[in-house]
Design an enzyme around this catalytic site. Structure first.
Site, PDB file in Angstrom:
ATOM      1  N   TRP A  19       0.841  -1.190   0.000  1.00 16.85           N
ATOM      2  CA  TRP A  19       0.000   0.000   0.000  1.00 16.85           C
ATOM      3  C   TRP A  19       0.885   1.253   0.000  1.00 16.85           C
ATOM      4  O   TRP A  19       1.845   1.324   0.773  1.00 16.85           O
ATOM      5  CB  TRP A  19      -0.904   0.020   1.230  1.00 16.85           C
ATOM      6  N   HIS A  49      -0.731  -6.188   5.871  1.00 18.44           N
ATOM      7  CA  HIS A  49      -1.645  -6.153   4.729  1.00 18.44           C
ATOM      8  C   HIS A  49      -0.897  -6.126   3.393  1.00 18.44           C
ATOM      9  O   HIS A  49      -1.436  -5.700   2.377  1.00 18.44           O
ATOM     10  CB  HIS A  49      -2.593  -4.960   4.866  1.00 18.44           C
ATOM     11  N   HIS A  53      -3.361 -11.935   2.433  1.00 17.99           N
ATOM     12  CA  HIS A  53      -3.598 -11.740   3.866  1.00 17.99           C
ATOM     13  C   HIS A  53      -5.093 -11.749   4.175  1.00 17.99           C
ATOM     14  O   HIS A  53      -5.928 -11.635   3.284  1.00 17.99           O
ATOM     15  CB  HIS A  53      -3.001 -10.404   4.324  1.00 17.99           C
ATOM     16  N   ASP A  55      -8.081  -9.876   6.716  1.00 19.20           N
ATOM     17  CA  ASP A  55      -8.383  -8.718   7.553  1.00 19.20           C
ATOM     18  C   ASP A  55      -9.177  -9.183   8.768  1.00 19.20           C
ATOM     19  O   ASP A  55     -10.177  -9.894   8.619  1.00 19.20           O
ATOM     20  CB  ASP A  55      -9.242  -7.699   6.798  1.00 19.20           C
ATOM     21  N   HIS A  59      -9.138  -4.256  12.081  1.00 19.56           N
ATOM     22  CA  HIS A  59      -8.480  -3.450  11.043  1.00 19.56           C
ATOM     23  C   HIS A  59      -9.276  -2.185  10.719  1.00 19.56           C
ATOM     24  O   HIS A  59      -8.695  -1.125  10.474  1.00 19.56           O
ATOM     25  CB  HIS A  59      -8.314  -4.313   9.788  1.00 19.56           C
ATOM     26  N   HIS A 160     -16.122  -3.448   3.790  1.00 19.69           N
ATOM     27  CA  HIS A 160     -15.555  -4.149   4.943  1.00 19.69           C
ATOM     28  C   HIS A 160     -16.593  -4.256   6.067  1.00 19.69           C
ATOM     29  O   HIS A 160     -16.782  -5.333   6.651  1.00 19.69           O
ATOM     30  CB  HIS A 160     -14.329  -3.407   5.475  1.00 19.69           C
ATOM     31  N   GLU A 172      -7.649 -11.236   1.040  1.00 18.04           N
ATOM     32  CA  GLU A 172      -7.276 -10.314  -0.037  1.00 18.04           C
ATOM     33  C   GLU A 172      -5.936 -10.697  -0.670  1.00 18.04           C
ATOM     34  O   GLU A 172      -5.105 -11.367  -0.071  1.00 18.04           O
ATOM     35  CB  GLU A 172      -7.217  -8.879   0.508  1.00 18.04           C
TER      36      GLU A 172
END
Length: 211
Positions: A19, A49, A53, A55, A59, A160, A172
Site C-alpha cells: 500500500w 496487509h 492476507h 483482515d 483493522h 468491509h 485479499e
C-alpha cells in the site's frame, strides 16, 4: 491419486507491491552460519496487509475482534472460484445471476492476470449489499485478487463493514490466474498474532473430488 494443492499466495519478497505509504516487506539475514557457528538467522519487516492476507475486524473497527480471536474453521473448507472479470461492478444482483448456490467460501477472479509487483490503479468495485446477500447464501468468507474489497481511496470502508456485520470474513490479494473456476478445498490460515488487525496467510486450494 490425491489432487495436489495449488498455491494461490503472492510470494513475499522485496519486490512485492505494498500500500502506498505503508511499510514494505523486507527479509534479511541478521546472522549468518559463519557468524553463529551453527545456523542462519533471518528477520522480516512487513505490513500485515502486504501480499496475501486476511483482515480482522479490528483493522477497520477499533472495537472489532483481532486475528487471534477469529474462528479458524472459517479459513479451512469448501470454496468456489468464480470468474467475474467481465463485470463492471460486483453486487448482489450480479452474483444472483451466477452459480454460487451451495458455496461456503467465495473466491472472486476479477483480473485476467495478477501483478504482485505492481500496486493496481483500480479494481472492480464491490457493492455493500453483498454482505446481507452472502449471509443469506450461507457464505462465511470472500476472497479477492486485489489489495482490498473496498475502493482503494475509501475512508468509510463500507464493504468491509458490510461483510463484518454479516459474518463474512475477508481474504485479499490471492492469485487465481492459474485456477480454473469450480469447487475446491481452501486452507488460508492466519498467524496467531496477538492483538493484530490482519495477518499474512499461505493460501492453497485443492480440487474437490467428484462424487
Amino acid at each position: 491419486m490425491t489432487a495436489k494443492w495449488i498455491d494461490i499466495s503472492q510470494p513475499l519478497s522485496s519486490r512485492i507491491a505494498h500500500w502506498p505509504g505503508d511499510i514494505p516487506f523486507s527479509y534479511e539475514l541478521s546472522f549468518t552460519k559463519e557468524q553463529t557457528g551453527s545456523v542462519n538467522l533471518g528477520q522480516l519487516t512487513t505490513s500485515l496487509h502486504t501480499g496475501t492476507h486476511i483482515d480482522a475486524p479490528f483493522h477497520f473497527d477499533s472495537r472489532g475482534t483481532t486475528v487471534l480471536e477469529l474462528d479458524l474453521n472459517v479459513f479451512i473448507g469448501k470454496a468456489r472460484v468464480i470468474d467475474v472479470f467481465h463485470l463492471k461492478e460486483i453486487g448482489a444482483a450480479q452474483l444472483k445471476a451466477l452459480n454460487i448456490e451451495g458455496s461456503e467460501r467465495l473466491l472472486l477472479k476479477t483480473m485476467p492476470n495478477s501483478q504482485p509487483y505492481v500496486f493496481p490503479e483500480k479494481a472492480t468495485p464491490l457493492h455493500p449489499d453483498l454482505g446481507p446477500f452472502l449471509k443469506e447464501e450461507g457464505i462465511c468468507l470472500i476472497g479477492v485478487d486485489v489489495p482490498s474489497v473496498d475502493l482503494f481511496d475509501s475512508k468509510d470502508m463500507a464493504v468491509h463493514h458490510s461483510f463484518c456485520e454479516n459474518g463474512v470474513h475477508i481474504l485479499e490479494n490471492i492469485v487465481l490466474d492459474h485456477v480454473t473456476p469450480g469447487d475446491y478445498e481452501l486452507i488460508a490460515l492466519p498467524l496467531p498474532i496477538e492483538g493484530a488487525d490482519g495477518s499474512p496467510v499461505r493460501a492453497v486450494l485443492r480440487p474437490l473430488a467428484n462424487d
